[in-house]
Design a protein around this motif. Structure first.
Motif, PDB file in Angstrom:
ATOM      1  N   ASP A  23       4.029 -10.108   2.438  1.00 29.72           N
ATOM      2  CA  ASP A  23       3.539  -9.392   1.255  1.00 29.72           C
ATOM      3  C   ASP A  23       2.325 -10.094   0.652  1.00 29.72           C
ATOM      4  OD1 ASP A  23       5.645  -7.611   1.579  1.00 29.72           O
ATOM      5  OD2 ASP A  23       6.752  -8.301  -0.185  1.00 29.72           O
ATOM      6  N   PHE A  24       2.446 -11.411   0.461  1.00 33.36           N
ATOM      7  CA  PHE A  24       1.332 -12.170  -0.122  1.00 33.36           C
ATOM      8  C   PHE A  24       0.096 -12.093   0.773  1.00 33.36           C
ATOM      9  CE2 PHE A  24       4.501 -14.856  -2.615  1.00 33.36           C
ATOM     10  CZ  PHE A  24       4.072 -14.405  -3.851  1.00 33.36           C
ATOM     11  N   ALA A  25       0.302 -12.097   2.091  1.00 28.43           N
ATOM     12  CA  ALA A  25      -0.799 -12.053   3.045  1.00 28.43           C
ATOM     13  C   ALA A  25      -1.356 -10.641   3.228  1.00 28.43           C
ATOM     14  CB  ALA A  25      -0.342 -12.597   4.394  1.00 28.43           C
ATOM     15  N   ARG A  26      -0.682  -9.672   2.640  1.00 29.83           N
ATOM     16  CA  ARG A  26      -1.069  -8.267   2.787  1.00 29.83           C
ATOM     17  C   ARG A  26      -1.180  -7.882   4.265  1.00 29.83           C
ATOM     18  NH1 ARG A  26      -2.688  -5.784  -1.994  1.00 29.83           N
ATOM     19  NH2 ARG A  26      -2.831  -7.219  -3.734  1.00 29.83           N
ATOM     20  N   ALA A  27      -0.118  -8.213   4.984  1.00 33.60           N
ATOM     21  CA  ALA A  27      -0.061  -7.883   6.407  1.00 33.60           C
ATOM     22  C   ALA A  27      -0.241  -6.382   6.596  1.00 33.60           C
ATOM     23  CB  ALA A  27       1.273  -8.342   6.992  1.00 33.60           C
ATOM     24  N   LYS A  28      -0.817  -5.998   7.729  1.00 35.70           N
ATOM     25  CA  LYS A  28      -1.104  -4.580   7.981  1.00 35.70           C
ATOM     26  C   LYS A  28       0.148  -3.720   7.880  1.00 35.70           C
ATOM     27  CE  LYS A  28      -5.234  -5.213  10.747  1.00 35.70           C
ATOM     28  NZ  LYS A  28      -5.894  -4.992  12.025  1.00 35.70           N
ATOM     29  N   PHE A  29       1.268  -4.200   8.440  1.00 32.15           N
ATOM     30  CA  PHE A  29       2.485  -3.392   8.401  1.00 32.15           C
ATOM     31  C   PHE A  29       3.007  -3.241   6.975  1.00 32.15           C
ATOM     32  CE2 PHE A  29       4.388  -7.593   8.720  1.00 32.15           C
ATOM     33  CZ  PHE A  29       5.555  -7.496   7.974  1.00 32.15           C
ATOM     34  N   SER A  34       3.808   0.300   2.465  1.00 33.84           N
ATOM     35  CA  SER A  34       3.617   0.528   1.029  1.00 33.84           C
ATOM     36  C   SER A  34       2.951   1.871   0.780  1.00 33.84           C
ATOM     37  CB  SER A  34       2.766  -0.590   0.424  1.00 33.84           C
ATOM     38  OG  SER A  34       3.409  -1.821   0.548  1.00 33.84           O
ATOM     39  N   ALA A  35       1.945   2.172   1.560  1.00 31.28           N
ATOM     40  CA  ALA A  35       1.242   3.448   1.405  1.00 31.28           C
ATOM     41  C   ALA A  35       2.171   4.622   1.705  1.00 31.28           C
ATOM     42  CB  ALA A  35       0.023   3.488   2.326  1.00 31.28           C
ATOM     43  N   GLU A  36       2.993   4.478   2.736  1.00 40.50           N
ATOM     44  CA  GLU A  36       3.910   5.566   3.110  1.00 40.50           C
ATOM     45  C   GLU A  36       4.910   5.895   2.003  1.00 40.50           C
ATOM     46  OE1 GLU A  36       5.292   6.412   7.425  1.00 40.50           O
ATOM     47  OE2 GLU A  36       5.333   4.236   7.114  1.00 40.50           O
ATOM     48  N   VAL A  37       5.413   4.864   1.332  1.00 40.48           N
ATOM     49  CA  VAL A  37       6.430   5.105   0.298  1.00 40.48           C
ATOM     50  C   VAL A  37       5.828   5.279  -1.088  1.00 40.48           C
ATOM     51  CG1 VAL A  37       8.270   3.966   1.597  1.00 40.48           C
ATOM     52  CG2 VAL A  37       6.982   2.650  -0.093  1.00 40.48           C
ATOM     53  N   GLY A  38       4.496   5.233  -1.179  1.00 44.62           N
ATOM     54  CA  GLY A  38       3.825   5.473  -2.450  1.00 44.62           C
ATOM     55  C   GLY A  38       3.826   4.280  -3.386  1.00 44.62           C
ATOM     56  N   LEU A  39       3.885   3.089  -2.828  1.00 46.90           N
ATOM     57  CA  LEU A  39       3.903   1.871  -3.630  1.00 46.90           C
ATOM     58  C   LEU A  39       2.471   1.362  -3.802  1.00 46.90           C
ATOM     59  CD1 LEU A  39       5.746  -0.468  -4.812  1.00 46.90           C
ATOM     60  CD2 LEU A  39       5.343  -1.577  -2.626  1.00 46.90           C
ATOM     61  N   PRO A  40       2.008   1.209  -5.036  1.00 51.53           N
ATOM     62  CA  PRO A  40       0.658   0.677  -5.236  1.00 51.53           C
ATOM     63  C   PRO A  40       0.534  -0.750  -4.678  1.00 51.53           C
ATOM     64  CG  PRO A  40       1.541   1.580  -7.286  1.00 51.53           C
ATOM     65  CD  PRO A  40       2.674   1.527  -6.297  1.00 51.53           C
ATOM     66  N   GLN A  41      -0.571  -1.021  -4.018  1.00 52.99           N
ATOM     67  CA  GLN A  41      -0.793  -2.359  -3.463  1.00 52.99           C
ATOM     68  C   GLN A  41      -0.798  -3.432  -4.543  1.00 52.99           C
ATOM     69  OE1 GLN A  41      -4.153  -2.714  -0.853  1.00 52.99           O
ATOM     70  NE2 GLN A  41      -3.545  -0.938   0.366  1.00 52.99           N
ATOM     71  N   SER A  42      -1.122  -3.061  -5.750  1.00 52.79           N
ATOM     72  CA  SER A  42      -1.158  -4.032  -6.849  1.00 52.79           C
ATOM     73  C   SER A  42       0.231  -4.604  -7.155  1.00 52.79           C
ATOM     74  CB  SER A  42      -1.747  -3.396  -8.107  1.00 52.79           C
ATOM     75  OG  SER A  42      -0.937  -2.303  -8.537  1.00 52.79           O
ATOM     76  N   ALA A  83      14.298  -0.551  -3.052  1.00 49.87           N
ATOM     77  CA  ALA A  83      13.506  -0.297  -1.840  1.00 49.87           C
ATOM     78  C   ALA A  83      14.064   0.901  -1.071  1.00 49.87           C
ATOM     79  CB  ALA A  83      13.497  -1.539  -0.955  1.00 49.87           C
ATOM     80  N   MET A  84      15.381   0.969  -0.973  1.00 48.50           N
ATOM     81  CA  MET A  84      16.002   2.108  -0.295  1.00 48.50           C
ATOM     82  C   MET A  84      15.691   3.398  -1.051  1.00 48.50           C
ATOM     83  SD  MET A  84      17.642   1.047   2.445  1.00 48.50           S
ATOM     84  CE  MET A  84      18.908   2.263   2.766  1.00 48.50           C
ATOM     85  N   ALA A  85      15.769   3.342  -2.373  1.00 49.32           N
ATOM     86  CA  ALA A  85      15.468   4.524  -3.183  1.00 49.32           C
ATOM     87  C   ALA A  85      14.028   4.982  -2.969  1.00 49.32           C
ATOM     88  CB  ALA A  85      15.727   4.231  -4.661  1.00 49.32           C
ATOM     89  N   ALA A  86      13.108   4.025  -2.879  1.00 51.90           N
ATOM     90  CA  ALA A  86      11.702   4.374  -2.644  1.00 51.90           C
ATOM     91  C   ALA A  86      11.539   5.074  -1.299  1.00 51.90           C
ATOM     92  CB  ALA A  86      10.832   3.120  -2.707  1.00 51.90           C
ATOM     93  N   HIS A  87      12.245   4.588  -0.296  1.00 50.13           N
ATOM     94  CA  HIS A  87      12.173   5.214   1.031  1.00 50.13           C
ATOM     95  C   HIS A  87      12.753   6.631   0.999  1.00 50.13           C
ATOM     96  CE1 HIS A  87      10.786   2.156   4.013  1.00 50.13           C
ATOM     97  NE2 HIS A  87      10.922   1.397   2.948  1.00 50.13           N
ATOM     98  N   PHE A  88      13.903   6.783   0.330  1.00 51.50           N
ATOM     99  CA  PHE A  88      14.511   8.107   0.247  1.00 51.50           C
ATOM    100  C   PHE A  88      13.638   9.067  -0.557  1.00 51.50           C
ATOM    101  CE2 PHE A  88      18.379   5.973   1.656  1.00 51.50           C
ATOM    102  CZ  PHE A  88      18.910   6.932   2.520  1.00 51.50           C
ATOM    103  N   ARG A  89      13.103   8.585  -1.671  1.00 50.59           N
ATOM    104  CA  ARG A  89      12.254   9.431  -2.510  1.00 50.59           C
ATOM    105  C   ARG A  89      11.051   9.938  -1.728  1.00 50.59           C
ATOM    106  NH1 ARG A  89       7.675   8.409  -4.596  1.00 50.59           N
ATOM    107  NH2 ARG A  89       7.848   6.164  -4.382  1.00 50.59           N
ATOM    108  N   PHE A  93      11.998   7.673   6.680  1.00 52.16           N
ATOM    109  CA  PHE A  93      13.249   7.229   7.288  1.00 52.16           C
ATOM    110  C   PHE A  93      13.061   6.488   8.612  1.00 52.16           C
ATOM    111  CE2 PHE A  93      14.351  11.163   4.888  1.00 52.16           C
ATOM    112  CZ  PHE A  93      15.032  10.525   3.860  1.00 52.16           C
ATOM    113  N   HIS A  94      11.869   6.546   9.184  1.00 48.87           N
ATOM    114  CA  HIS A  94      11.678   5.938  10.500  1.00 48.87           C
ATOM    115  C   HIS A  94      11.839   4.421  10.486  1.00 48.87           C
ATOM    116  CE1 HIS A  94       7.587   4.320   9.841  1.00 48.87           C
ATOM    117  NE2 HIS A  94       7.483   5.342   9.008  1.00 48.87           N
ATOM    118  N   ASN A  95      11.679   3.802   9.341  1.00 49.58           N
ATOM    119  CA  ASN A  95      11.819   2.345   9.262  1.00 49.58           C
ATOM    120  C   ASN A  95      12.822   1.915   8.183  1.00 49.58           C
ATOM    121  OD1 ASN A  95      10.349   2.985   7.003  1.00 49.58           O
ATOM    122  ND2 ASN A  95       8.652   1.604   7.427  1.00 49.58           N
ATOM    123  N   ILE A  96      13.720   2.810   7.847  1.00 45.42           N
ATOM    124  CA  ILE A  96      14.688   2.525   6.779  1.00 45.42           C
ATOM    125  C   ILE A  96      15.670   1.414   7.163  1.00 45.42           C
ATOM    126  CG2 ILE A  96      16.460   4.229   7.363  1.00 45.42           C
ATOM    127  CD1 ILE A  96      15.858   4.669   4.018  1.00 45.42           C
TER     128      ILE A  96
END
Length: 116
Positions: A23-29, A34-42, A83-89, A93-96
């Motif tokens: 997370d700190f390194a902002r790894a590509k995955f 984060s983008a897929e689940v709608g989580l701001p990078q900030s 985190a699970m809620a964010a994925h469900f929302r 599901f491909h990486n749940i």
């Protein structure tokens, strides 16, 4: 100290610390997920800090401060429920299995520290 408690807790510490580094390194995955689940990078540094706090708290619990271990495990359980809620929302599901596994480890760590 039971072996299961030590093994499960050390694994939980390792995976959370590893993910915090990613997370700190902002790894590509991490950025892609984060983008897929709608989580701001900030939010990544804050979420990484929470994972580090959970890992450190579990380690402190292993060293004998049980109440800190319990608090850390509860925090990680709540974190991964979120985190699970964010994925469900977001219907991602491909990486749940990843947050699901981290949640299971946090729950197991909590149960084992309480059993001490």
């Amino acid at each position: 100290m039971p072996v299961a408690y030590v093994v499960v807790t050390v694994i939980t510490i390792a995976v959370n610390a590893g993910m915090a580094i990613a997370d700190f390194a902002r790894a590509k995955f991490v950025l892609a997920n984060s983008a897929e689940v709608g989580l701001p990078q900030s939010w990544l540094p804050t979420l990484a800090t929470l994972k580090v706090a959970g890992a450190v708290g579990l380690a402190v619990g292993l060293l004998g401060v049980r109440v800190i271990g319990i608090a850390a495990a509860i925090g990680l359980v709540l974190f991964f429920v979120g985190a699970m809620a964010a994925h469900f929302r977001a219907r991602v599901f491909h990486n749940i299995a990843f947050p699901g596994t981290y949640l299971a480890l946090a729950i197991a760590s909590l149960g084992l520290v309480i059993a001490q």
